[in-house]
Design a protein around this motif. Structure first.
Motif, PDB file in Angstrom:
ATOM      1  N   THR A 127       0.829  -1.209   0.000  1.00 12.26           N
ATOM      2  CA  THR A 127       0.000   0.000   0.000  1.00 12.26           C
ATOM      3  C   THR A 127       0.864   1.259   0.000  1.00 12.26           C
ATOM      4  OG1 THR A 127      -0.226  -0.216   2.421  1.00 12.26           O
ATOM      5  CG2 THR A 127      -2.004  -1.088   1.067  1.00 12.26           C
ATOM      6  N   SER A 143      -5.981   4.501  -4.165  1.00 14.57           N
ATOM      7  CA  SER A 143      -4.947   4.835  -3.178  1.00 14.57           C
ATOM      8  C   SER A 143      -4.767   6.331  -2.991  1.00 14.57           C
ATOM      9  CB  SER A 143      -3.613   4.230  -3.615  1.00 14.57           C
ATOM     10  OG  SER A 143      -3.200   4.765  -4.870  1.00 14.57           O
ATOM     11  N   LEU A 168      -5.073   2.120   4.209  1.00 16.97           N
ATOM     12  CA  LEU A 168      -5.354   1.330   3.017  1.00 16.97           C
ATOM     13  C   LEU A 168      -5.100  -0.155   3.285  1.00 16.97           C
ATOM     14  CD1 LEU A 168      -6.213   1.565   0.057  1.00 16.97           C
ATOM     15  CD2 LEU A 168      -3.813   1.964  -0.546  1.00 16.97           C
TER      16      LEU A 168
END
Length: 257
Positions: A172, A215, A223
């Motif tokens: 992430t 994102s 996330l």
């Protein structure tokens, strides 16, 4: 019978990987990255379809419609890791070439690792954390711009069936740095190919592909928590038998999802 079938499959992989790796190593100076990836897919196909024919392991995939469309649409796949099977299977399922992020020690594995070293993937030194992540971002941006998807196992290692590992935020963090969406993937492979097990058992491996999670404007930790919640929740839907113990321990269940 399962042991015998597993032995035959292991022998099949061994006798095919050696000539395949030699051919890849010899061809690498003369072939493009796309061609080399196609050669790798060929051997993975032999291994996976051999698993189906010899060991009776099949797979069923849900959610292919969730994958981004377009030749250069970026994506970072974050995949549940229970066995070697998903490592071999994902390149055969995905419509884009994949670049794995893996520890550099794998390059020393005879034949298989030597051939992997000829592919355009991201191998890192885990002891150099900052430098390793900088390398992931630098190479990740280049690969994503070419339409190559990056694939990572956020738990870092194979996890026993019915359990959850510690989800790390490297995937992430890369997504936030590049603006690429993450695609969570749940794979219930442990029922047929258990972690660190030589024996494979006949059955169906369920694969579920989640919707892209944007994102942009997100923190990496936030996330990853969303990715973990989706994957672990989906694993309980795909393989409820493996999580039956949680019915008597709701505290453990709520702590993992």
């Amino acid at each position: 019978m399962s042991f015998l079938r597993s032995f035959i499959h292991a022998l099949w992989m061994l006798v095919t990987v050696i000539p395949w790796a030699i051919i890849m190593i010899v061809a690498s100076p003369f072939r493009s990255g796309v061609a080399m990836y196609g050669m790798a897919q060929t051997w993975l196909g032999w291994a996976i379809h051999g698993l189906r024919v010899i060991c009776g392991v099949r797979w069923r995939v849900q959610g292919m419609e969730n994958l981004p469309q377009g030749e250069t649409s970026p994506a970072i796949l974050l995949v549940k890791h229970q066995s070697t099977m998903e490592t071999f299977l994902m390149p055969l399922l995905m419509p884009h070439p994949l670049a794995y992020v893996f520890k550099k020690e794998l390059l020393s594995v005879p034949f298989f690792g030597w051939a992997m070293g000829k592919l355009d993937m991201i191998h890192i030194d885990r002891s150099l954390r900052t430098q390793a992540f900088n390398k992931v971002v630098e190479q990740g941006k280049r690969l994503l711009a070419q339409g190559i998807w990056v694939i990572m196992f956020p738990e870092g290692t194979r996890i026993p069936r019915g359990q959850a590992g510690q989800y790390k935020s490297g995937g992430t963090r890369l997504a936030v740095a590049t603006g690429a969406p993450v695609i969570p993937v749940a794979v219930a492979s442990g029922r047929c190919w258990p972690r660190k097990s030589f024996v494979k058992y006949p059955g169906v491996v369920e694969v579920s592909i989640g919707k892209p999670i944007p994102s942009e404007g997100r923190s990496a930790d936030e996330l990853m928590r969303e990715v973990e919640a989706w994957i672990e929740g989906e694993m309980r839907r795909l393989d409820p038998e493996a999580y039956a113990h949680e019915k008597n321990n709701p505290v453990a269940s709520s702590a993992q999802v």
